[in-house]
Design an enzyme around this catalytic site. Structure first.
Site, short mmCIF file in Angstrom:
data_model
loop_
_atom_site.label_atom_id
_atom_site.label_comp_id
_atom_site.label_asym_id
_atom_site.label_seq_id
_atom_site.Cartn_x
_atom_site.Cartn_y
_atom_site.Cartn_z
N SER A 69 0.82 -1.21 0.00
CA SER A 69 0.00 0.00 0.00
C SER A 69 0.86 1.26 0.00
O SER A 69 2.04 1.23 0.32
CB SER A 69 -0.91 0.02 1.24
OG SER A 69 -1.60 -1.19 1.36
N1 SAH Z 1 0.02 -4.48 4.30
C1 SAH Z 1 0.48 -5.02 3.04
C2 SAH Z 1 -0.53 -4.73 1.94
C3 SAH Z 1 -0.80 -5.93 1.12
S1 SAH Z 1 -2.17 -5.81 0.03
C4 SAH Z 1 1.87 -4.53 2.71
O1 SAH Z 1 2.37 -3.66 3.44
O2 SAH Z 1 2.48 -5.03 1.78
C5 SAH Z 1 -3.40 -6.77 0.87
C6 SAH Z 1 -3.04 -8.18 1.20
O3 SAH Z 1 -4.21 -8.78 1.77
C7 SAH Z 1 -2.66 -9.06 0.02
O4 SAH Z 1 -1.40 -9.62 0.26
C8 SAH Z 1 -3.74 -10.14 -0.01
O5 SAH Z 1 -3.26 -11.42 -0.39
C9 SAH Z 1 -4.21 -10.15 1.43
N2 SAH Z 1 -5.54 -10.68 1.68
C10 SAH Z 1 -6.67 -10.55 0.92
N3 SAH Z 1 -7.70 -11.18 1.51
C11 SAH Z 1 -7.23 -11.72 2.67
C12 SAH Z 1 -7.81 -12.49 3.73
N4 SAH Z 1 -9.11 -12.85 3.74
N5 SAH Z 1 -7.02 -12.86 4.76
C13 SAH Z 1 -5.71 -12.53 4.79
N6 SAH Z 1 -5.11 -11.81 3.82
C14 SAH Z 1 -5.85 -11.40 2.78
#
Ligand code: SAH
Length: 223
Positions: A69
């Site tokens: 993000s």
């Molecule tokens: N905080 C992260 C942002 C990643 S984007 C960073 O700093 O890189 C959001 C993430 O949520 C993705 O990796 C995706 O695979 C995950 N995600 C989506 N649905 C999810 C769920 N139900 N449980 C756990 N993770 C999930």
């Protein structure tokens, strides 16, 4: 607990400082959050192909079609949690592990849940190599929270949800706060949920765009 020393020595310190200044200019005031951003090497959490952009205030692609993000959105979310260093925090959507690493600097312990096993593995490796020890990264569906380790003093959700999943409200401690993007698949509002003895309040913070939260209580299809 104060700031914890990270096992880094790199030549990106000046770039990190400039990112901190940008975040300050965009309204981030929490000194602990700014200190965490200046301590955590974001370039280690992004693919080589975009490493030169690691300290821009922008979202970047990571593996498995996901994104790390925008730093401002993460800093804004963390600032709303108003962490003191004593909390047990749940993060849903660990992705690259960057926000997990920021949280490790701001809370007592962090339980991070990620649904894609390959992302969880990569995040664990970077976090371990940095010498961070107050974090566990679980693979699973974070829309269900992580019941065996609840309650959590704070919860941060890093993927867009159609609504606030009920288990997350249940697993939030009284007096606790949660930040979560809620909306449709294209656009969402970042909201803060406060849980008190009197009940739940929701405060809208900002318009945002996140990748979808996929799971039992999130979006159901794999798209
Ligand atoms: N905080 C992260 C942002 C990643 S984007 C960073 O700093 O890189 C959001 C993430 O949520 C993705 O990796 C995706 O695979 C995950 N995600 C989506 N649905 C999810 C769920 N139900 N449980 C756990 N993770 C999930």
């Amino acid at each position: 607990m104060g700031a914890r020393a990270l096992a880094i020595s790199d030549s990106y310190g000046g770039y990190r400082q400039r990112l901190v200044e940008q975040l300050q200019a965009k309204g981030i005031r929490d000194l602990a959050v700014l200190r965490a951003v200046s301590a955590v090497p974001r370039h280690l959490f992004v693919p080589d192909s975009v490493r030169h952009r690691a300290y821009e205030d922008s979202a970047l692609p990571i593996a498995s079609g996901q994104t790390i993000s925008q730093p401002w959105v993460q800093a804004r979310s963390l600032q709303e949690l108003a962490l003191t260093g004593r909390e047990k925090v749940l993060e849903v959507g660990a992705g690259s592990g960057y926000q997990t690493a920021l949280l490790s600097q701001l809370a007592f312990s962090v339980v991070a849940v990620e649904r894609v096993p390959g992302l969880a593995d990569a995040a664990r490796t970077v976090i371990r190599d940095l010498g961070i020890r107050n974090v566990v990264i679980m693979v699973g569906d974070g829309t269900l929270g992580w019941r065996s380790l609840a309650p959590f003093d704070a919860i941060v959700v890093a993927a867009a949800s159609p609504s606030v999943p009920e288990p997350l409200i249940e697993q939030l401690a009284e007096g606790g706060r949660m930040v979560i993007p809620v909306g449709d698949r294209e656009e969402q509002t970042l909201i803060r949920v406060d849980k008190t003895a009197a009940g739940i309040t929701q405060t809208p913070l900002s318009d945002v765009r996140f990748v979808p939260l996929l799971g039992e209580l999130g979006w159901r299809d794999g798209g």
